[in-house]
Design an enzyme around this catalytic site. Structure first.
Site, PDB file in Angstrom:
ATOM      1  N   TYR A  15       1.469  13.636 -10.352  1.00 14.89           N
ATOM      2  CA  TYR A  15       2.326  14.499  -9.164  1.00 14.89           C
ATOM      3  C   TYR A  15       3.644  14.757  -9.285  1.00 14.89           C
ATOM      4  O   TYR A  15       3.860  13.352  -9.460  1.00 14.89           O
ATOM      5  CB  TYR A  15       1.945  13.997  -8.080  1.00 14.89           C
ATOM      6  CG  TYR A  15       2.420  14.626  -6.993  1.00 14.89           C
ATOM      7  CD1 TYR A  15       2.283  17.018  -6.417  1.00 14.89           C
ATOM      8  CD2 TYR A  15       2.566  13.787  -5.304  1.00 14.89           C
ATOM      9  CE1 TYR A  15       2.579  17.129  -5.586  1.00 14.89           C
ATOM     10  CE2 TYR A  15       3.439  14.911  -4.577  1.00 14.89           C
ATOM     11  CZ  TYR A  15       3.335  16.332  -4.753  1.00 14.89           C
ATOM     12  OH  TYR A  15       4.036  16.751  -3.514  1.00 14.89           O
TER      13      TYR A  15
ATOM     14  N   LYS B  32      -5.708  14.786   1.901  1.00 17.29           N
ATOM     15  CA  LYS B  32      -6.875  15.291   0.587  1.00 17.29           C
ATOM     16  C   LYS B  32      -7.994  14.515   1.067  1.00 17.29           C
ATOM     17  O   LYS B  32      -8.764  14.671   2.072  1.00 17.29           O
ATOM     18  CB  LYS B  32      -6.280  14.522  -1.159  1.00 17.29           C
ATOM     19  CG  LYS B  32      -5.125  15.323  -0.850  1.00 17.29           C
ATOM     20  CD  LYS B  32      -4.113  16.175  -0.909  1.00 17.29           C
ATOM     21  CE  LYS B  32      -3.164  16.273  -1.669  1.00 17.29           C
ATOM     22  NZ  LYS B  32      -2.096  15.910  -0.992  1.00 17.29           N
TER      23      LYS B  32
ATOM     24  N   ARG C 126       5.484   3.256  17.311  1.00 18.94           N
ATOM     25  CA  ARG C 126       5.939   2.905  16.594  1.00 18.94           C
ATOM     26  C   ARG C 126       5.639   1.404  15.646  1.00 18.94           C
ATOM     27  O   ARG C 126       4.807   1.918  14.151  1.00 18.94           O
ATOM     28  CB  ARG C 126       7.694   2.945  15.999  1.00 18.94           C
ATOM     29  CG  ARG C 126       7.914   3.125  14.295  1.00 18.94           C
ATOM     30  CD  ARG C 126       9.729   3.169  14.668  1.00 18.94           C
ATOM     31  NE  ARG C 126      10.730   2.817  15.869  1.00 18.94           N
ATOM     32  CZ  ARG C 126      10.894   1.307  15.766  1.00 18.94           C
ATOM     33  NH1 ARG C 126      10.552   0.552  14.667  1.00 18.94           N
ATOM     34  NH2 ARG C 126      12.145   0.975  16.739  1.00 18.94           N
TER      35      ARG C 126
ATOM     36  N   ASP D 242      -2.220   4.815  -7.679  1.00 21.78           N
ATOM     37  CA  ASP D 242      -2.581   5.852  -6.399  1.00 21.78           C
ATOM     38  C   ASP D 242      -4.615   6.563  -6.321  1.00 21.78           C
ATOM     39  O   ASP D 242      -5.286   7.256  -7.902  1.00 21.78           O
ATOM     40  CB  ASP D 242      -1.757   7.052  -7.348  1.00 21.78           C
ATOM     41  CG  ASP D 242      -2.012   7.779  -6.235  1.00 21.78           C
ATOM     42  OD1 ASP D 242      -2.912   8.586  -5.508  1.00 21.78           O
ATOM     43  OD2 ASP D 242      -1.184   8.912  -5.650  1.00 21.78           O
TER      44      ASP D 242
END
Length: 379
Positions: free
Chosen positions: A100, A197, A48, A172
């Site tokens: 978005y 993406k 982690r 972004d």
């Protein structure tokens, strides 16, 4: 040595140390790592916090963005959610109005509940951004190009404005990828990616990234990252590394196909408007060419009727009706019902996200095949 983006995509960070000389970065599918002795560590304790495969994809993305550090998350929304933890109750953000829908949903539900307010404005106008500043404003958040209307913000001008007022600039960069746009070099403090993406590029792996250039900001984000725990798995990190190897050649083909399709759409009598940043007819073309090295593969276009838009969605055969983007396959999306379904109706209508708008993620297929599919779907 400093390498070009194409070389970084293929070779990664060039810091891999594998005892067997593996060309492909190994998948370290481990949760925990043994200690050589008391108070000693190999540099890895628990996945982690850090994992060798994930470290490699983080270093690669940081190099591509010309940042110092990157953090890889399980999804793009996990990255944005963790980033919002650097803000406190009473803080205010300014954001792109056309973005978005999932990001807006996060702010309207979770961030608002936590006492953080966000004003969404037209960030393609620097004056509008300046007018929205408040004493409690802590950051400006841009999507550029925006989703789905492809509005472009002047990153450098807004970075200057943000820093003059003690704010962070967050960008972004999902739509263009670090191959075509590098916001950190224009003054941004944090770059966000949905790695699902273009970075991964094959519509088969979820991921998200935060990239920074300031070590103190990285330390703050890393503490949130290891505490909240939405880290990218080893296998998904490896899939990202494999996808990034072809990022440069994919982006060039996405762009080549998108330019051809955008020009074809401009000639169709059924199409009222084409939104693509590579078109010479755009009034902001000088800004686009100044801050971007390419135009990417995202196009939105408005039909002359809602019935025509729906008919095209239902008639494409090679192009798929789906709501993601950035993969090698071409996808057609209905933003009003898919990506922006959670955006209030009045906001959608103001932006132009209506029943006549379609968004296309142009893939890397043969352009003649794509155009033939569009011809038959339009007919």
């Amino acid at each position: 040595m400093a390498f070009a983006a194409e070389t970084i995509c293929v070779q990664g960070s060039n810091e891999r140390k594998d005892p067997f000389g593996a060309i492909s970065m190994p998948i370290y599918q481990n949760a925990a790592y043994a200690h050589p002795g008391l108070g000693k560590s190999t540099g890895y304790d628990y996945s982690r916090c850090s994992n060798p495969t994930r470290d490699e994809v983080q270093k690669t993305v940081a190099l591509l963005e010309q940042g110092t550090e990157a953090l890889a998350f399980s999804t793009g929304m996990a990255a944005i959610t963790a980033m919002m933890e650097i803000f406190s109750p009473g803080d205010h953000l300014i954001a792109t109005d056309d973005l978005y829908g999932g990001t807006l949903r996060l702010w309207n539900t979770i961030s608002h509940k936590n006492g953080i307010s966000v004003d969404c404005v037209d960030t393609s106008n620097v004056g509008t951004v300046k007018a929205a500043l408040r004493p409690e404003t802590k950051a400006i958040y841009l999507e550029t190009p925006s989703n789905p209307m492809m509005k472009v913000a002047d990153i450098q001008a807004i970075a200057d404005l943000a820093h003059e007022n003690g704010c962070l600039l967050i960008v972004d960069n999902t739509f263009l990828s670090p191959y075509f746009q590098k916001p950190l070099t224009l003054g941004a403090d944090i770059v966000v990616h949905s790695g699902t993406k273009y970075l991964e590029g094959h519509n088969d792996t979820l991921s998200g990234f935060l990239v920074v250039k300031d070590n103190a900001l990285y330390d703050q984000l890393y503490n949130i990252y290891k505490t909240t725990g939405a880290c990218l798995s080893a296998i998904d990190s490896w899939l990202l590394l494999r996808g990034i190897k072809t990022l440069a050649v994919r982006m060039e083909q996405h762009q080549k196909n998108a330019l051809a399709i955008a020009h074809w759409l401009e000639q169709r009598p059924e199409v009222e408007e084409v939104y693509y940043i590579g078109l010479d007819s755009r009034p902001d073309k000088e800004l686009i060419d100044r801050q971007c090295s390419g135009y990417g593969g995202m196009i939105s276009f408005r039909l002359n009727s809602a019935e025509k838009a729906v008919k095209i969605l239902e008639s494409v055969k090679l192009i798929r009706f789906a709501e993601s983007l950035g993969g090698v396959e071409s996808l057609l999306t209905y933003p009003m019902k898919q990506t922006h379904a959670d955006v209030p109706v009045e906001v959608r209508e103001t932006l132009g996200v209506d029943e006549k708008l379609l968004r296309m993620s142009v893939g890397i297929e043969n352009i003649d095949d794509l155009l033939a599919d569009l011809v038959q779907a339009f007919a």
